[in-house]
Each structure stands twice: as C-alpha cells, then as structure tokens.
Write a protein that holds these residues in place. Structure first.
Motif, PDB file in Angstrom:
ATOM      1  N   LYS A   1      -6.435   8.827  -0.087  1.00 30.59           N
ATOM      2  CA  LYS A   1      -6.967   7.059   0.134  1.00 30.59           C
ATOM      3  C   LYS A   1      -6.525   6.282   0.569  1.00 30.59           C
ATOM      4  N   PHE A   2      -5.548   6.200  -0.613  1.00 29.26           N
ATOM      5  CA  PHE A   2      -4.681   5.263  -0.003  1.00 29.26           C
ATOM      6  C   PHE A   2      -3.880   5.012   1.547  1.00 29.26           C
ATOM      7  N   PHE A   3      -3.566   6.461   1.808  1.00 30.77           N
ATOM      8  CA  PHE A   3      -2.922   6.647   2.811  1.00 30.77           C
ATOM      9  C   PHE A   3      -3.797   6.463   3.750  1.00 30.77           C
ATOM     10  N   ARG A   4      -4.558   7.627   3.831  1.00 28.56           N
ATOM     11  CA  ARG A   4      -5.465   7.345   5.347  1.00 28.56           C
ATOM     12  C   ARG A   4      -6.164   5.755   5.609  1.00 28.56           C
ATOM     13  N   TYR A   5      -5.928   5.377   4.377  1.00 25.35           N
ATOM     14  CA  TYR A   5      -6.332   3.691   4.567  1.00 25.35           C
ATOM     15  C   TYR A   5      -5.327   3.207   5.229  1.00 25.35           C
TER      16      TYR A   5
ATOM     17  N   LEU B   1       1.091  -1.054   0.181  1.00 25.11           N
ATOM     18  CA  LEU B   1       0.134   0.118  -0.167  1.00 25.11           C
ATOM     19  C   LEU B   1       0.770   1.336   0.034  1.00 25.11           C
ATOM     20  N   ASN B   2       2.378   1.147   0.665  1.00 21.52           N
ATOM     21  CA  ASN B   2       2.887   2.710   0.929  1.00 21.52           C
ATOM     22  C   ASN B   2       3.687   2.458   0.049  1.00 21.52           C
ATOM     23  N   GLN B   3       3.839   1.438  -1.155  1.00 24.28           N
ATOM     24  CA  GLN B   3       4.283   1.548  -2.322  1.00 24.28           C
ATOM     25  C   GLN B   3       3.099   2.367  -3.381  1.00 24.28           C
ATOM     26  N   GLN B   4       2.126   1.774  -3.305  1.00 24.42           N
ATOM     27  CA  GLN B   4       1.127   2.096  -3.980  1.00 24.42           C
ATOM     28  C   GLN B   4       0.536   3.474  -3.872  1.00 24.42           C
TER      29      GLN B   4
ATOM     30  N   GLY C   1      -1.630   1.035  10.546  1.00 23.71           N
ATOM     31  CA  GLY C   1      -0.327   0.896   9.716  1.00 23.71           C
ATOM     32  C   GLY C   1       0.638   2.355   9.964  1.00 23.71           C
ATOM     33  N   THR C   2       1.908   2.243   9.349  1.00 23.05           N
ATOM     34  CA  THR C   2       2.474   3.871   9.486  1.00 23.05           C
ATOM     35  C   THR C   2       2.213   3.677   7.505  1.00 23.05           C
ATOM     36  N   ALA C   3       1.981   5.024   7.401  1.00 26.41           N
ATOM     37  CA  ALA C   3       1.787   5.577   5.963  1.00 26.41           C
ATOM     38  C   ALA C   3       2.774   6.898   5.155  1.00 26.41           C
TER      39      ALA C   3
END
Ligand SMILES: [Fe+2]
Ligand SMILES: [Fe+2]
Length: 191
Positions: A78-82, A32-35, A88-90
């Motif tokens: 959106k990904f960051f907040r998710y 998700l962080n890569q995304q 997790g750690t964004a």
C-alpha cells in the motif's frame, strides 16, 4: 528584456514540471520509504515467529503469525504503490538480521506488541510531518493505517493478556495457543 522574459517563463515551466512530477515532498517521500522498510521488517519478523511457533507445536499461533506476515506485506505494498502514484520513487527494501530463535513463547508475543507500538509511532511521525507541510492528501491516506493499527495493537495486547489470564503452568501454553486462534477485533476492519 525578451531574454529575461524567456528566462522567467522557463523558470515557471521548470517549477511546473517539478510540481507535476511529484505530489509529495522529498521529506515525506523519505519517511514513506522508511515505512515501506518497517512494514517489510514486520512481515519478516512475523514470518519468523510463525516458523518458531510451528516448530514448537503452537499451530494456532503459527497460523496467527502467518496471517500477520501477509497483512504486513499488504501494508508494505500500500505504501509502495502510494509513493509511486504520487510520482515518487518507491524503494524495495533490503531486510537483514531477521531473528530465528526466541527465548520463550511469551517473548514472541511481547515482541509482536512492541513492534506494533513502534509502527503506530512511526506512522504518527509521518502524519505530524504531513500536517506541518499541509500535505492533507497523505494525511488522508495515512488514516486507513491508524484504523488498522488500532486493530493490530488490540490483538497483540489481547494475545499477551492470555499469558496472565491462563498462566503457563501445565497445559497452560497449549490452552493459550488455542485461544490465540480465536482472537479477533470487531469485524476486522481490514479494508
Ligand atoms: Fe503494518
Ligand atoms: Fe501490524
């Protein structure tokens, strides 16, 4: 005996703490962080495309890419907040090597389509990983993005088709730019 029992209780408590802390696995968090970074790169690339189009007199295309840049920023958020919501750690990404010059008007739209295809692929990879570890919560979250990518790829393909339909000779590029401003997908499934 009591010591063993206490130790066992302690281990159970530790497991609970870990489980409560994050609802996504470390692998999914990394993906998700890569995304997040990929969406940020897309946003920067679109902003660069908007700049090039504006400098070269393609005002409608510039507007189109400004809008795309903003949308990619929203995807990033959106990904960051998710990731944060899941405990997790964004990671706020560093974006480098953003292109400034393009060889042609057409090249921009080719790159835009390539970028969207690559984003769809990378979201598919995250979903595949989630299915593997039965993380259906994240799968459900990703579904919004699949719908979004359907729209994004459609628009990018439509834009590129204009080059073949209209042709670049004479006032062709001017005409293409005019039509880029009118591209839309259904009723824009934005939400
Ligand atoms: Fe995106
Ligand atoms: Fe996109």
């Amino acid at each position: 005996m009591i010591y063993t029992l206490l130790k066992k209780l302690n281990q159970e408590a530790m497991k609970d703490i870990i489980r409560v802390k994050s609802l996504i696995s470390a692998d999914v968090e990394t993906l998700l962080n890569q995304q997040i970074k990929k969406e940020a790169q897309s946003s920067s690339a679109y902003l660069s495309m908007a700049s090039w189009c504006d400098r070269n007199g393609f005002d409608n295309s510039a507007e189109y890419f400004f809008k795309q840049a903003e949308e990619e920023r929203q995807h990033q958020m959106k990904f960051f907040r998710y990731v944060l919501d899941m405990g997790g750690t964004a990671l706020s990404p560093e974006i480098t090597n953003v292109k400034i010059e393009y060889n042609s008007f057409r090249e921009i739209f080719e790159e835009a389509l390539d970028q969207e295809i690559s984003v769809t692929q990378s979201i598919k990879n995250i979903a595949a990983r989630c299915h593997k570890e039965q993380d259906y919560v994240t799968v459900e979250f990703l579904n919004w993005f699949f719908k979004e990518q359907r729209e994004e790829e459609y628009k990018a393909r439509r834009a590129l088709e204009l080059f073949d339909l209209i042709g670049e000779e004479g006032t062709g590029r001017w005409e293409i730019d005019k039509h880029v401003g009118k591209i839309h997908y259904g009723n824009e499934a934005g939400e």
